[in-house]
Design a protein around this motif. Structure first.
Motif, PDB file in Angstrom:
ATOM      1  N   ILE A 177      10.391  83.109  44.004  1.00  0.00           N
ATOM      2  CA  ILE A 177       9.058  82.819  44.997  1.00  0.00           C
ATOM      3  C   ILE A 177       8.515  81.651  44.006  1.00  0.00           C
ATOM      4  N   LEU A 227       2.000  89.415  46.457  1.00  0.00           N
ATOM      5  CA  LEU A 227       1.848  90.133  47.903  1.00  0.00           C
ATOM      6  C   LEU A 227       3.322  89.937  48.381  1.00  0.00           C
ATOM      7  N   ASN A 228       4.317  89.206  48.146  1.00  0.00           N
ATOM      8  CA  ASN A 228       5.658  89.183  48.710  1.00  0.00           C
ATOM      9  C   ASN A 228       6.678  89.936  48.284  1.00  0.00           C
ATOM     10  N   LYS A 229       6.476  90.745  47.143  1.00  0.00           N
ATOM     11  CA  LYS A 229       7.391  91.754  46.649  1.00  0.00           C
ATOM     12  C   LYS A 229       7.215  93.078  47.357  1.00  0.00           C
ATOM     13  N   GLU A 230       8.371  93.910  47.137  1.00  0.00           N
ATOM     14  CA  GLU A 230       8.623  95.263  47.631  1.00  0.00           C
ATOM     15  C   GLU A 230       7.793  96.072  46.551  1.00  0.00           C
ATOM     16  N   SER A 287      14.947  87.776  44.097  1.00  0.00           N
ATOM     17  CA  SER A 287      14.320  86.511  44.788  1.00  0.00           C
ATOM     18  C   SER A 287      13.617  85.988  43.548  1.00  0.00           C
ATOM     19  N   THR A 310       0.509  85.242  45.247  1.00  0.00           N
ATOM     20  CA  THR A 310       1.411  85.008  46.236  1.00  0.00           C
ATOM     21  C   THR A 310       2.876  85.826  45.870  1.00  0.00           C
TER      22      THR A 310
END
Length: 111
Positions: free
Chosen positions: A17, A26-29, A15, A23
């Protein structure tokens, strides 16, 4: 700023971002990493050894990257040596090749 998220072990881009590095983190696996910039997942992969974006390698039906997977008429075949494609019935066949994140995903039409 844009960040590209990728699978740490394979370099497969998952992806993009937009935001700060915090940010993106925080949004990654847990199994993913982040690099600055935007990279098209159809054209690029992230080399896990140095965390840099690289163009995916091209190939022909006569020189497939080994190992790879061929999909013919919804059946997947694991390819471990250079194949010769032969068919029982005449006609046009679509062969989809997936050789992993370092190579382009391609579709060949064979008659």
């Amino acid at each position: 700023m844009n960040f590209t998220v990728y699978v740490t072990l394979t370099g497969e881009i998952t992806s993009t971002i937009t935001g700060t590095l915090a940010t993106a983190e925080l949004n990654k696996e847990a199994s993913e990493s982040v690099i600055a910039g935007t990279y098209d997942d159809e054209l690029y992969w992230i080399n896990p050894s140095n965390s840099t974006a690289e163009l995916k390698e091209d190939y022909t039906i006569d020189a497939l990257p080994i190992p790879c997977t061929a999909r013919i008429e919804d059946i997947e075949y694991s390819i471990t040596s250079q194949p010769t494609f032969e068919f029982d019935s005449p006609g046009d066949y679509e062969i989809e090749i997936d050789a992993g994140p370092a190579y382009l995903r391609k579709v060949f039409n064979v008659s």
